[in-house]
Scaffold this motif. Structure first.
Motif, PDB file in Angstrom:
ATOM      1  N   LYS B 330       0.817  -1.136  -0.048  1.00 31.70           N
ATOM      2  CA  LYS B 330       0.107  -0.140   0.052  1.00 31.70           C
ATOM      3  C   LYS B 330       0.857   1.396  -0.142  1.00 31.70           C
ATOM      4  CE  LYS B 330      -4.528   1.143   0.630  1.00 31.70           C
ATOM      5  NZ  LYS B 330      -5.500   0.838  -0.381  1.00 31.70           N
ATOM      6  N   ASP B 337      -5.484  -2.418  -4.000  1.00 32.31           N
ATOM      7  CA  ASP B 337      -6.758  -2.709  -3.049  1.00 32.31           C
ATOM      8  C   ASP B 337      -6.086  -3.915  -2.458  1.00 32.31           C
ATOM      9  OD1 ASP B 337      -9.635  -2.686  -2.433  1.00 32.31           O
ATOM     10  OD2 ASP B 337      -9.527  -4.685  -3.176  1.00 32.31           O
ATOM     11  N   ILE B 364      -6.582  -0.981   4.328  1.00 30.83           N
ATOM     12  CA  ILE B 364      -6.451  -2.123   4.101  1.00 30.83           C
ATOM     13  C   ILE B 364      -7.633  -2.791   4.629  1.00 30.83           C
ATOM     14  CG2 ILE B 364      -5.218  -4.451   4.841  1.00 30.83           C
ATOM     15  CD1 ILE B 364      -2.611  -2.483   4.677  1.00 30.83           C
TER      16      ILE B 364
END
Lengths: 263, 568, 142, 434
Positions: B330, B337, B364
């Motif tokens: 991320k 995603d 997350i």
């Protein structure tokens, strides 16, 4: 049956598979243990009367060459127990397993009159020890009276111990002053007998040699058989048949107690 | 200290304590002392207000000298607190401290029979008689000492192994690290970053390796295995094999730090059927190689094969590994995603909880499934993850570009072999099993062998490092002392009586008994430095060859006889 | 009428749990019958069944074998063996016609002073009900 | 160069660190603020995941400390100041007056039996009473009496002297004074442990209002054979055995609003153990654990919780209670909760509620850190400059921290880490510098 055993013994001797075959020999009307090393001696090999060869193997252990041995069910069980006691090496033995007849089983009160590996003979069903059945039906007091009467006959000859195929200790606690005071007859009851009975609780083969040897016919084997039943019920353990260690030597994880007992 | 059992007949002194009113208020102490005087072998008997006080101890020491006592019996409180005091007093008077017997007439007599003073007095007399009869048969004992070779073997060159080795080497002892692989570093050598400290794994390893290589006390054996280890605490003969060549070393203590490895879930969750289904370790490699840069969505599945699926245990660190990798993904590509399918998130403690909170704040997704219905992965050209979404209370499906399986740590191959060689146990899960789950997590029941890191079970790196330092500390106990001192009341096998059946070897929890050949036959030999003095081997012996000192059959039977012969 | 039967009771206690439990009963002043005589061993695994039946056949009326709870053994698995050996011993007593209730195996932790006291009390009561072992005829001096 | 080590805190971490050092031949002091060493572990009935009896395994360790030639226990003592540096610290310690001659006291407790003053017993977490002169628990080390001068009539009112009269050993000494001792040590290990978060401020749970809402540490004493109910499961309000006991997890943990954001690490297993023990004591009592995530990650823990479900019939519900109320007519408690799996609000009757309260660094830790001159982290745990490779180091060289005061952990982790602290300290004493 005898012929068949002689033939097999001869084959393994001639084939060089074993250096000798331990069996019974009839000579001059006497029957006794003998180590047959030549095939042409085997004509004198006999199977009866019943005589345990297990202790003889202990005397012949350790040895370099493989050995053949003629065994009945109880002899085989003795060998398995003796191997767990590190007194014989099963891998060094070529076992010729023979079955007992129904008559022989009845004579010994034997529940398992055959070895696990049968070489010669037909398996017959065993018999329950009749005294065991009778004793289990008694009340505590009756049983107590029965054994008091029986053990009071003891002459302290040590015949039961000497005849036992599993009793291989070099010194015996039955002869130790701290357990059994010297000089008293009958010996201290029931400590004298129970030392042996408890030592054999997880080892007895049910061969009945102790009873056969007793000059006053104390039925010690029956006590032993009752304990063997307990060991089977409590731990799923059959002395002389299971090749794993005795439940007494393992933890509860390795061998749990089957019945729920003690908290 | 006097090592000899006195050859002269027993001359016993008995000291009965009033403990102020605690005993004296219930038990007629002078009568008990008088009764003791009449017992066989007793040559002196007295009562003290406080036997444990300075004047009481002086009384004992003086009497030993004046009456030439060679055994002492104290009847007072409990041996659990006071035995060391009296034992050192008689030793000061020149007796071996084990020529002492304790009789508990307070905690187990006067305090529990306060309303029956006569019966309590009678009981105290019999208890004293039991003590005296046992004392007549006491022998001088010694705590056997064995020398310890000042060197250690650390098996496993991962982070735990290196930390443990450095801890020992720092204290001036020679250490051999044996690592099966070509390089040091172990499992951590395959990962990118260490959480929650967010440090590059490579820097952790290079720092440690630099220190290890710089230490003059550490010898590193890479591409090597321990071929054989014979002996016992302080005195191991170890063969280290490298290729075809062996070197031999004398070793005082051994640390097992063989680590663990990631389970490859072949045949589960379509693993192996599609290159886009990875384990966490494989994901880390792909991230390092830049292979996941274009990926838009990732689904991670927790508890793969663990917590009752294939293995019973929870692998402890997979949650933090998954969350770490999710955060790393991320951070690199904020648009990605990432969903983590979990059952219970295991992030205990302060630092990990914070990482978990950060992960949620970064977006997350955490989706919970029940263990009864674990997710299914279908590779049908694309990738589908079907699962029961607990928060929706309904079946759900994700179609990620990448599926990452959080598989548990499993023991390294060779653990079984090593456990047999060192005579230390494995648990049912295949990891090494410590001496006591609660209070001896880094010891084995066998002295001289210690345990740390993931060889003990799955855990995070920080905990492994704490354990490694702890294991080094444990190993330093025998090493720093240069000797180990055994128990006194050890088992002893009489070679003449022993038939070598090996029953005792089977029941000994401490691997303290060996079956050895002596004059053509096998007998049991107790290593009295390893024996912990439980005596469990005694009832296992069929021939009466095994004895426990200070608790011999004859001593115990004397006590039993004292009770059975007691007048009704 | 003769005095009430006062049984002789022997208790084998392991050093780490049951003996400590007995000490705790004392520290807490929990009263129990004075018939019991404790023999301390390091581990209940040290207790030989032979010693138990020797005691029972020589005039001791009841024997307690007290160890750590399973799982608590100071020596890891010593009491596992005790549990099995003594269970078979109970059976043997039964076969011999000796009431197996004369032997009691129990686990008492160092914090169970109350259980120690209760165990001694109920066992003493039970042996009183069973009466003397060996009909009271064996091995007594008086 | 001072060759002794000072361990502050006599709980399992401190004890283990001291034994580790002393067994290596290093002289060690243990300073403990309470009259006995033993810490929280001495209060536990059993320990997970083996259900080992806690005092059975701890007491031999206590005795080992007490008998060890190289360990000096300074119980009922406090660290006043620390000067100097790594390898050569000078530490001032206040040995509080017990008003008892330690040499003379035999631990018989005759004094306590006759003492007229009863106060709340902190060893049983206030669930019963102790005397003004007392020994905390039977396995106390040292096993000597202490007079609590704050409540003793001799000190508060100038009357009474019963204990002095009753003491056969002449050990009572009302004139004893606090004593300051100065130690020279090479290294210091802080092992000051934790204390239980006070759940009173979370009023929705009714702790402090309803007697039958207790903390898990209080419940531990109720379960313990040597506790206030002798191990019988009876509820404080009326002494009845409850039909159902509900365990509420994360009370003050993982809760940044009311308590601490972190997970206390041990409570899930602690509750599982207590629920198992309930079922062992009385199989008719139902047990239910309301949890957030079941933290069962340690060795054998997941298997343990599974056993709790299967063999002990413990019910685990993923839920967070909103409030606990008492039905005045029946006296039963009602737990209102949202099942976070199904999002339904439900309620459940409970005879008793056990709150798994957060464990927080003990109050004295902050003061101790100041005395030691080291930094704590935002939650009050000791901070290491390199938590990965030097987990037990603090911001002052030569001073180490281990056990729960370093970060939340269970007993085996504390024991392992105590070894790590001993390693770091022995290195200092041996003269190895970083």
């Amino acid at each position: 049956m005898e012929e068949e055993v002689r033939r097999i013994a001869s084959d393994i001797l001639r084939g060089g598979k074993v250096a000798g075959v331990l069996g019974l020999r009839r000579e001059h009307g006497q029957v006794g243990p003998h180590l047959f090393t030549k095939a042409d001696e085997l004509g004198s090999l006999v199977l009866s009367p019943k005589h345990s060869l297990a202790k003889t193997v202990v005397m012949l252990t350790p040895r370099k060459k493989r050995l053949g041995i003629v065994v009945r069910g109880c002899d085989e069980r003795a060998l398995i127990e003796l191997s767990k006691l590190n007194q014989v090496t099963l891998n060094d033995l070529e076992i010729i397993g023979i079955t007992c007849s129904r008559e022989q089983a009845e004579e010994c009160g034997c529940a398992v009159p055959y070895p696990s590996r049968i070489t010669v003979g037909e398996k017959v069903e065993g018999v329950e020890d009749p005294l065991k059945v009778k004793l289990l039906a008694m009340t505590l007091d009756e049983r107590n009276g029965f054994w008091r009467e029986q053990l009071a006959k003891c002459q302290k000859c040590y015949g039961c111990r000497n005849a036992c195929p599993i009793c291989v200790c070099r010194t015996c606690e039955m002869e130790q002053m701290m357990w059994v005071p010297k000089g008293a007859l009958p010996p201290e009851m029931p400590t004298f007998h129970l030392i042996k009975v408890f030592h054999l609780a997880d080892k007895c083969t049910g061969c009945g040699e102790c009873v056969a040897a007793c000059p006053v016919d104390i039925p010690l084997k029956t006590l032993q058989l009752m304990l063997l039943d307990d060991m089977a019920a409590l731990f799923d353990y059959d002395a002389g048949i299971d090749e794993g260690p005795s439940p007494f030597l393992t933890s509860l994880e390795e061998c749990p107690i089957k019945e729920a007992q003690h908290d | 200290m006097s090592e000899e059992t006195p050859k002269s007949p027993p001359r016993i002194g008995v000291f009965v304590c009033h403990c102020g009113k605690n005993i004296g208020g219930v038990v007629d102490v002078p009568s008990v002392a008088k009764f003791a005087e009449g017992l066989p072998n007793v040559v002196f008997s007295t009562d003290n207000l406080y036997t444990c006080a300075e004047d009481g101890l002086t009384c004992i020491k003086d009497a030993v000298v004046k009456h030439n006592l060679n055994r002492v019996v104290v009847a007072s409180c409990t041996p659990r607190t006071h035995a060391p005091l009296f034992m050192s007093a008689i030793e000061e008077a020149g007796l071996n401290q084990y020529l002492f017997e304790f009789v508990n007439i307070r905690d187990q007599c006067s305090w529990v029979h306060m309303k029956e003073p006569e019966k309590a007095t009678k009981k105290a007399m019999i208890l004293v008689e039991m003590g005296v009869r046992k004392a007549s048969l006491l022998e001088a004992l010694e705590e056997k000492e064995i020398a310890v070779e000042p060197s250690a073997l650390v098996i496993g060159g991962g982070v735990a192994g290196m930390v443990a080795a450095l801890g020992i080497a720092d204290h001036g002892f020679q250490v051999h690290i044996v690592e099966r692989e070509e390089r040091l570093g172990g499992l951590i050598g395959n990962i990118e970053k260490v959480y929650p400290v967010k440090r590059a794994a490579s820097s952790v390893i290079s720092d440690l390796e630099r220190a290890v290589r710089a230490s003059p006390m550490i010898e590193v054996h890479t591409s090597s295995t321990v071929k054989d280890a014979k002996g016992y605490v302080g005195n191991y003969d170890v063969e280290i094999q490298n290729g075809g060549a062996s070197t031999f070393h004398r070793i005082g203590a051994i640390i097992v730090a063989t680590g663990a490895t990631e389970f490859k879930p072949e045949g589960m969750y379509s693993y192996g059927e599609d290159g886009r289904i990875l384990t966490q370790l494989e994901l880390e490699r792909q991230m390092r190689e830049g292979k996941v840069d274009g990926v838009k969505s990732v689904a991670m599945i927790q508890c793969v094969a663990a917590r009752g699926e294939k293995f019973t245990y929870c692998s402890k660190m997979c949650c933090s590994v998954a969350i770490k990798n999710a955060i790393e993904l991320k951070t690199k590509q904020p648009a990605i995603d990432v969903s983590i399918l979990y059952n219970d998130i295991q992030m205990p403690g302060e630092a990990l909880e914070k990482v978990y909170t950060d992960a949620r704040e970064m977006g997350i997704k955490f989706l919970r499934f029940p263990l009864k219905a674990r997710p299914q992965v279908v590779a049908d050209g694309g990738l589908a993850v079907r699962f029961f979404n607990e928060s929706l209370g309904a079946d759900d499906e994700l179609r990620p570009d990448l599926v990452v399986l959080s598989a548990p740590l499993v023991p390294r191959e060779g653990a079984k072999e090593l456990s047999r060689m060192l005579k230390v146990p494995l648990g049912q899960d295949g990891f090494f099993f410590e001496a006591h789950v609660k209070l001896r997590p880094l010891d084995f029941a066998t002295d001289g062998v210690y345990l740390c890191g993931t060889a003990h079970g799955p855990k995070g790196l920080q905990e492994s490092i704490s354990q490694a330092m702890g294991a080094a500390s444990r190993a330093l106990i025998p090493l720093s002392n240069g000797k180990v001192r055994g128990e006194a009341a050890v088992a002893f096998a009489d070679e003449a009586t022993c038939i070598g059946c090996g029953n005792c070897v089977k029941v000994c929890p401490y691997v303290a008994i060996d079956r050895v050949e002596r004059n053509g036959r096998f007998v049991a030999v107790v290593n009295s430095a390893l024996c912990k003095a439980c005596g469990t081997c005694v009832p296992a012996c069929p021939s009466g060859a095994m004895t426990q000192k200070s608790f011999t059959d004859s001593q115990l039977l004397e006590m039993v006889d004292a009770v059975s012969q007691e007048e009704a | 009428m003769a005095d009430q039967f006062e049984p002789k009771i022997l208790a084998f206690c392991c050093n780490w749990c049951s003996y400590a439990g007995a000490d705790l009963a004392g520290v807490s002043r929990m009263q129990y019958p004075p018939n019991v005589r404790v023999v301390r061993v390091m581990c209940s695994g040290r207790i030989r069944p032979e010693a138990v039946f020797k005691a029972l056949s020589n005039g001791i009326d009841g024997v307690l074998v007290l160890g750590c709870h399973i799982g608590d053994c100071h020596y890891l698995t010593g009491n596992h063996r005790t549990a099995k050996r003594m269970l078979v011993l109970e059976k043997l007593l039964d076969h011999l016609g000796v009431d197996p209730r004369r032997l009691k195996v129990d686990w008492i932790s160092a914090s169970e002073g109350e259980k120690f006291s209760r165990t001694i009390t109920t066992f003493t009561e039970q042996i009183k009900k069973l009466g003397p072992a060996n009909g009271g005829a064996h091995g007594r001096r008086g | 160069m001072a060759d002794s080590v000072l361990v502050i805190g006599g709980g399992i971490a401190g004890i283990q660190a001291a034994l580790n050092l002393a067994d290596k031949g290093i002289h060690t002091y243990i300073v403990e603020k309470l009259p006995t060493i033993g810490g929280h572990m001495a209060l536990l009935d059993k320990t997970f995941p083996t259900n080992d009896c806690s005092i059975c395994i701890l007491a031999p360790k206590l005795a080992e400390c007490s008998n060890h030639d190289l360990i000096d226990i300074l119980a009922y003592s406090e660290v006043l100041s620390v000067e100097g540096k790594e390898g050569a610290f000078k530490v001032k310690i206040k040995r509080k007056a017990r008003y008892i001659d330690e040499e003379k006291c035999t631990g018989c407790e005759d004094c306590a039996r006759s003492c007229p003053i009863k106060v709340s017993n902190e060893y049983n977490l206030g669930l019963n009473m102790r005397k003004a002169i007392y020994i905390p628990f039977p396995q106390s080390v040292p096993r000597i009496a202490t007079i609590d001068a704050s409540v003793c009539m001799h000190f508060t009112k100038g009357k009474c002297g019963v204990c002095k009269i009753k003491c056969g050993a002449g050990a009572v000494d009302y004139d004893q004074e606090d004593e300051i001792v100065e130690l020279e040590v090479g290294s210091i290990i802080a092992a000051s442990g934790f204390e239980v978060f006070d759940p009173k401020e979370m009023t929705e749970y009714g702790y402090g209002v309803y007697k039958d809402v207790v903390t898990s540490m209080e419940f531990e004493r109720i379960l313990c054979a040597s506790g206030p109910t002798a191990g019988r499961i009876t509820r404080p309000s009326d002494g009845k055995t409850p039909d159902r006991i509900v365990f509420v997890q994360c009370v003050g943990s993982r809760d940044p609003k009311h308590g601490r954001p972190y997970c206390s690490s041990v409570c899930c297993m602690h509750a599982t153990k207590e629920a198992m023990l309930v079922r062992e004591h009385d199989e008719h009592v139902e047990t239910c654990i309301l949890y957030t995530d079941l933290r069962a990650a340690g060795k054998g823990f997941f298997e343990y919780a599974e056993r709790g479900k299967k063999d002990y019939g413990i019910k685990y519900i993923r839920a967070k209670p909103g409030r606990i109320v008492r039905d005045e007519s029946s006296g039963e408690l009602e737990v209102w909760y949202e099942d976070t799996a199904t999002l339904k609000v439900s309620r459940m009757k409970a005879g008793m509620v056990v709150l798994a309260t957060a464990l927080v660094p003990s109050r004295s830790t902050a003061k101790l850190a100041e005395t030691l001159g080291v930094e704590l982290d935002e939650y009050g745990f000791f901070r290491s400059p390199d938590p990965l490779l030097r987990p037990v180091d603090t911001t002052r060289p030569g001073v180490f921290a281990t056990g729960y005061c370093e970060s939340p952990k269970d007993i085996p982790e504390s024991v392992a880490q105590a070894g790590a602290a001993a390693l770091r300290a022995s290195r200092v004493v041996a003269g190895v510098t970083a």
